[in-house]
Design a protein around this motif. Structure first.
Motif, PDB file in Angstrom:
ATOM      1  N   ARG A  65      -9.100  -0.956   9.151  1.00 48.04           N
ATOM      2  CA  ARG A  65      -9.034   0.271   9.944  1.00 48.04           C
ATOM      3  C   ARG A  65      -9.536   1.475   9.142  1.00 48.04           C
ATOM      4  NH1 ARG A  65      -8.081  -3.058  13.185  1.00 48.04           N
ATOM      5  NH2 ARG A  65      -6.408  -3.140  14.719  1.00 48.04           N
ATOM      6  N   MET A  69     -12.912   3.847   9.660  1.00 45.84           N
ATOM      7  CA  MET A  69     -12.810   5.297   9.848  1.00 45.84           C
ATOM      8  C   MET A  69     -13.712   6.058   8.881  1.00 45.84           C
ATOM      9  SD  MET A  69      -8.710   5.767  10.343  1.00 45.84           S
ATOM     10  CE  MET A  69      -7.825   5.089  11.748  1.00 45.84           C
ATOM     11  N   LEU A  75     -13.886  11.710   7.941  1.00 46.17           N
ATOM     12  CA  LEU A  75     -12.660  11.417   8.684  1.00 46.17           C
ATOM     13  C   LEU A  75     -12.481  12.530   9.715  1.00 46.17           C
ATOM     14  CD1 LEU A  75     -10.212   9.343   8.585  1.00 46.17           C
ATOM     15  CD2 LEU A  75      -8.969  11.174   7.403  1.00 46.17           C
ATOM     16  N   ASP A  78      -9.898  12.920  15.388  1.00 46.21           N
ATOM     17  CA  ASP A  78      -9.300  11.756  16.062  1.00 46.21           C
ATOM     18  C   ASP A  78      -8.899  10.696  15.057  1.00 46.21           C
ATOM     19  OD1 ASP A  78      -9.432  12.778  18.615  1.00 46.21           O
ATOM     20  OD2 ASP A  78     -11.322  11.779  19.123  1.00 46.21           O
ATOM     21  N   GLU A  79      -9.746  10.460  14.071  1.00 47.37           N
ATOM     22  CA  GLU A  79      -9.442   9.465  13.055  1.00 47.37           C
ATOM     23  C   GLU A  79      -8.261   9.900  12.194  1.00 47.37           C
ATOM     24  OE1 GLU A  79     -13.952   7.622  12.538  1.00 47.37           O
ATOM     25  OE2 GLU A  79     -13.340   9.380  11.384  1.00 47.37           O
ATOM     26  N   GLN A  80      -8.156  11.203  11.920  1.00 47.82           N
ATOM     27  CA  GLN A  80      -6.993  11.710  11.187  1.00 47.82           C
ATOM     28  C   GLN A  80      -5.713  11.403  11.949  1.00 47.82           C
ATOM     29  OE1 GLN A  80      -7.566  15.871  10.424  1.00 47.82           O
ATOM     30  NE2 GLN A  80      -9.014  15.535   8.760  1.00 47.82           N
ATOM     31  N   ASP A  82      -5.284   9.072  14.305  1.00 47.39           N
ATOM     32  CA  ASP A  82      -5.084   7.623  14.345  1.00 47.39           C
ATOM     33  C   ASP A  82      -4.470   7.124  13.039  1.00 47.39           C
ATOM     34  OD1 ASP A  82      -6.091   7.391  16.871  1.00 47.39           O
ATOM     35  OD2 ASP A  82      -8.037   6.600  16.278  1.00 47.39           O
ATOM     36  N   LEU A  83      -4.991   7.616  11.914  1.00 47.13           N
ATOM     37  CA  LEU A  83      -4.487   7.168  10.621  1.00 47.13           C
ATOM     38  C   LEU A  83      -3.059   7.659  10.393  1.00 47.13           C
ATOM     39  CD1 LEU A  83      -5.012   5.580   8.103  1.00 47.13           C
ATOM     40  CD2 LEU A  83      -6.188   7.563   7.115  1.00 47.13           C
ATOM     41  N   THR A 127      -2.012   2.967  17.711  1.00 51.18           N
ATOM     42  CA  THR A 127      -2.712   2.042  16.832  1.00 51.18           C
ATOM     43  C   THR A 127      -2.775   0.686  17.514  1.00 51.18           C
ATOM     44  OG1 THR A 127      -1.894   3.220  14.899  1.00 51.18           O
ATOM     45  CG2 THR A 127      -2.706   0.991  14.544  1.00 51.18           C
ATOM     46  N   SER A 132     -10.142  -0.533  16.540  1.00 46.01           N
ATOM     47  CA  SER A 132     -10.029   0.922  16.525  1.00 46.01           C
ATOM     48  C   SER A 132     -10.050   1.458  17.955  1.00 46.01           C
ATOM     49  CB  SER A 132     -11.197   1.531  15.744  1.00 46.01           C
ATOM     50  OG  SER A 132     -12.405   1.340  16.467  1.00 46.01           O
ATOM     51  N   ARG A 134     -12.214   3.397  19.108  1.00 47.12           N
ATOM     52  CA  ARG A 134     -13.608   3.285  19.552  1.00 47.12           C
ATOM     53  C   ARG A 134     -13.922   1.883  20.056  1.00 47.12           C
ATOM     54  NH1 ARG A 134     -16.194   6.679  14.502  1.00 47.12           N
ATOM     55  NH2 ARG A 134     -15.569   8.751  15.223  1.00 47.12           N
TER      56      ARG A 134
END
Length: 201
Positions: A65, A69, A75, A78-80, A82-83, A127, A132, A134
């Protein structure tokens, strides 16, 4: 005890120690409610080093994952989020690492509705085991649907399998709360679990 069994027990101890370290890292990285680029890169380096000697599925999932990202070197917001959600799951004291959240604590639409894809709008939060966000959005697009942010036109909010008991206080919980408010206002949006969504793919 033969060497093969010794190796298996040694491997298990390494895995347990690594998971303990991961929980500690996750708690530290999420303490301020944000995971930034340098923190994600540090986590990626730690995971790369530990996956190489462990093979633990949990570490491997998180490594994939994070690597995805950071694959473009940035990053994004959205990825921030998600993480942050993912690490919040791993650092939760209320569930075991790798445990799938029981659906009873989340406001899923009951009974779970049938899903179609052509011209239907989906929003994803949390998650996902599938991949992901995406990846999930691409699966919808491949079937003629639309995926994006939560709006009045959204038909389905899909919640990732890995969620925490404290979902109301997490970043992905904001979307769930908003979807519940939309339902109370009479908008035809359904909240469904990832496994329900995936069963229609």
């Amino acid at each position: 005890m033969d060497q093969e069994l010794l190796n298996l027990f040694g491997h298990a101890r390494i895995s347990d120690r690594q998971l303990d370290e991961l929980i500690g890292l996750a708690k530290g990285l999420t303490a301020d409610g944000l995971v930034n680029q340098s923190e994600a890169e540090f986590l990626q380096a730690w995971l790369a080093a530990n996956v190489a000697v462990s093979g633990d599925k949990t570490l491997g999932l998180l490594y994939r994952r994070v690597a995805e990202m950071l694959s473009d070197g940035v990053l994004d917001a959205d990825e921030q989020n998600d993480l942050l959600d993912t690490l919040s799951f791993f650092s939760s004291d209320r569930i075991e690492v790798g445990e799938i959240q029981k659906p009873s604590s989340l406001p899923y639409t009951r009974p779970a509705p049938a899903l179609t894809f052509p011209d239907v709008r989906f929003c994803f939060t949390g998650t996902f085991e599938f991949g992901s966000r995406r990846d999930c959005e691409a699966a919808v697009a491949d079937r003629g649907g639309v995926a994006g942010s939560l709006t009045a036109e959204t038909h389905f909010l899909v919640v990732g399998s890995y969620a925490t008991e404290s979902w109301k206080h997490s970043s992905f919980g904001n979307k769930i709360s908003k979807a519940v408010d939309m339902q109370l206002k009479g908008l035809p949006i359904a909240i469904v679990a990832e496994n329900h969504w995936a069963s229609y793919l």
